[in-house]
Design a protein around this motif. Sequence first.
Motif, PDB file in Angstrom:
ATOM      1  N   LEU A  18       0.851  -1.188   0.000  1.00 17.88           N
ATOM      2  CA  LEU A  18       0.000   0.000   0.000  1.00 17.88           C
ATOM      3  C   LEU A  18       0.887   1.240   0.000  1.00 17.88           C
ATOM      4  O   LEU A  18       1.774   1.380   0.847  1.00 17.88           O
ATOM      5  N   ARG A  19       0.655   2.118  -0.968  1.00 15.78           N
ATOM      6  CA  ARG A  19       1.426   3.360  -1.074  1.00 15.78           C
ATOM      7  C   ARG A  19       0.467   4.544  -0.934  1.00 15.78           C
ATOM      8  O   ARG A  19      -0.500   4.656  -1.699  1.00 15.78           O
ATOM      9  N   THR A  41      -3.748  10.385  -1.763  1.00 18.98           N
ATOM     10  CA  THR A  41      -3.750   9.535  -2.950  1.00 18.98           C
ATOM     11  C   THR A  41      -3.105   8.198  -2.609  1.00 18.98           C
ATOM     12  O   THR A  41      -2.036   8.166  -2.001  1.00 18.98           O
ATOM     13  N   TYR A  42      -3.756   7.103  -2.983  1.00 13.79           N
ATOM     14  CA  TYR A  42      -3.190   5.799  -2.647  1.00 13.79           C
ATOM     15  C   TYR A  42      -3.315   4.844  -3.816  1.00 13.79           C
ATOM     16  O   TYR A  42      -4.155   4.998  -4.696  1.00 13.79           O
ATOM     17  N   ASN A  43      -2.434   3.845  -3.809  1.00 12.08           N
ATOM     18  CA  ASN A  43      -2.580   2.700  -4.702  1.00 12.08           C
ATOM     19  C   ASN A  43      -2.065   1.474  -3.977  1.00 12.08           C
ATOM     20  O   ASN A  43      -1.304   1.581  -3.005  1.00 12.08           O
ATOM     21  N   VAL A  44      -2.499   0.320  -4.422  1.00 12.17           N
ATOM     22  CA  VAL A  44      -2.101  -0.920  -3.772  1.00 12.17           C
ATOM     23  C   VAL A  44      -1.794  -1.957  -4.839  1.00 12.17           C
ATOM     24  O   VAL A  44      -2.456  -2.028  -5.872  1.00 12.17           O
ATOM     25  N   ARG A  45      -0.748  -2.731  -4.617  1.00 12.61           N
ATOM     26  CA  ARG A  45      -0.348  -3.804  -5.525  1.00 12.61           C
ATOM     27  C   ARG A  45      -0.423  -5.131  -4.775  1.00 12.61           C
ATOM     28  O   ARG A  45      -0.010  -5.228  -3.622  1.00 12.61           O
ATOM     29  N   TYR A  46      -0.928  -6.155  -5.484  1.00 18.95           N
ATOM     30  CA  TYR A  46      -1.073  -7.478  -4.894  1.00 18.95           C
ATOM     31  C   TYR A  46      -0.244  -8.488  -5.686  1.00 18.95           C
ATOM     32  O   TYR A  46      -0.125  -8.381  -6.908  1.00 18.95           O
ATOM     33  N   ASP A  47       0.306  -9.464  -4.992  1.00 21.65           N
ATOM     34  CA  ASP A  47       1.051 -10.539  -5.647  1.00 21.65           C
ATOM     35  C   ASP A  47       0.641 -11.850  -4.992  1.00 21.65           C
ATOM     36  O   ASP A  47       0.867 -12.058  -3.794  1.00 21.65           O
ATOM     37  N   GLY A  48       0.037 -12.729  -5.784  1.00 21.79           N
ATOM     38  CA  GLY A  48      -0.411 -14.015  -5.254  1.00 21.79           C
ATOM     39  C   GLY A  48       0.416 -15.190  -5.721  1.00 21.79           C
ATOM     40  O   GLY A  48       0.081 -16.341  -5.401  1.00 21.79           O
ATOM     41  N   ASP A  49       1.494 -14.928  -6.498  1.00 15.49           N
ATOM     42  CA  ASP A  49       2.297 -16.014  -7.058  1.00 15.49           C
ATOM     43  C   ASP A  49       3.727 -16.046  -6.534  1.00 15.49           C
ATOM     44  O   ASP A  49       4.249 -17.115  -6.220  1.00 15.49           O
ATOM     45  N   SER A  50       4.383 -14.895  -6.471  1.00 12.35           N
ATOM     46  CA  SER A  50       5.789 -14.861  -6.073  1.00 12.35           C
ATOM     47  C   SER A  50       5.939 -15.088  -4.570  1.00 12.35           C
ATOM     48  O   SER A  50       5.082 -14.678  -3.779  1.00 12.35           O
ATOM     49  N   GLU A  51       7.037 -15.725  -4.199  1.00 12.11           N
ATOM     50  CA  GLU A  51       7.301 -15.879  -2.772  1.00 12.11           C
ATOM     51  C   GLU A  51       7.604 -14.510  -2.182  1.00 12.11           C
ATOM     52  O   GLU A  51       8.438 -13.765  -2.711  1.00 12.11           O
ATOM     53  N   PRO A  52       6.935 -14.143  -1.106  1.00 14.85           N
ATOM     54  CA  PRO A  52       7.173 -12.829  -0.495  1.00 14.85           C
ATOM     55  C   PRO A  52       8.630 -12.650  -0.067  1.00 14.85           C
ATOM     56  O   PRO A  52       9.337 -13.621   0.222  1.00 14.85           O
ATOM     57  N   SER A  53       9.071 -11.406  -0.015  1.00 17.51           N
ATOM     58  CA  SER A  53      10.433 -11.083   0.426  1.00 17.51           C
ATOM     59  C   SER A  53      10.451 -11.049   1.954  1.00 17.51           C
ATOM     60  O   SER A  53      10.420  -9.978   2.578  1.00 17.51           O
ATOM     61  N   TRP A  54      10.496 -12.225   2.538  1.00 16.40           N
ATOM     62  CA  TRP A  54      10.373 -12.328   3.987  1.00 16.40           C
ATOM     63  C   TRP A  54      11.509 -11.643   4.714  1.00 16.40           C
ATOM     64  O   TRP A  54      12.671 -11.717   4.291  1.00 16.40           O
ATOM     65  N   VAL A  55      11.186 -10.999   5.816  1.00 16.53           N
ATOM     66  CA  VAL A  55      12.202 -10.521   6.750  1.00 16.53           C
ATOM     67  C   VAL A  55      12.608 -11.670   7.663  1.00 16.53           C
ATOM     68  O   VAL A  55      13.783 -11.878   7.952  1.00 16.53           O
TER      69      VAL A  55
END
Length: 266
Positions: free
Chosen positions: A86-87, A93-107
């Motif tokens: 979420l930006r 003003t906002y926009n949001v991007r979703y990713d359901g395939d790539s492995e998240p960049s885990w901390v």
Amino acid sequence: MGPVEQNEVLQEMTLLLSHALPADWEEAVVAYRALGSYTEMYGQIQHKGKKLPSPYQPPAELTGLFARLREGMYRPGFGTWLTATLRLTFPATYNVRYDGDSEPSWVRRPPDGAGEEELQRFPRDPQHVPEWLGGRPADGSAIPVAKPYDDSEPDGTPIFQRPEVPAEDRDALLAYLEKAPIILMAHSLSEDMMDPERPSRVPMTYHTDGVWIWPGAVGYYLREHGLPPESELVAHIRGNGFELPDTPDHVLSATLKHLYSSFSNG
């Protein structure tokens, strides 16, 4: 959860975030990652007059709103997103991007079993399970390539030994076959083997829905002569409710690679 409900949640999130930000904020980014019940949420702020963003701990209440959005956006057979970014830009003003395939960049790495829990909570059809989550290899292995007909007579006339397509399914089946993404196309047409006197008009294409591959001739012979596709392909399409799934670019690339491999092996 439809688009209206999603926007309502997003507006609640941005209102909560904007009220919690310091007075000199210019832009804020919040990344939420989830797998099963494991979640992470991290943020950063761009302050006015500063070149680099600073780390930021978003309001804890955002976690519940992200989780609500993730559950509400689940699509049966397809799963839901794993990362949402979420930006928010000043003032609102906002926009949001979703990713359901790539492995998240885990901390921090999720605990063992989180992937299995994800698939239990949000079941996916096999073709929509990423390889890193235990799905089919990305090289497109085990993708069946449909044949336009079963065999041919000595004079080349095709032989069809398949169940007929019910009249009530024909139009929906044709739409699925012909509107599916094309992964390979020649700049010419081939002969109609059922009616060689016709001008060449059989499309020399290959389509896919990410699970099956079929030549354009399959749809052509059904449309022009009422001749059925393979029964397994028809059953697969019927199982999808005659609705084409979204097919990501990496899946299209994998199916094309598999198709080339089937040519060389054949």
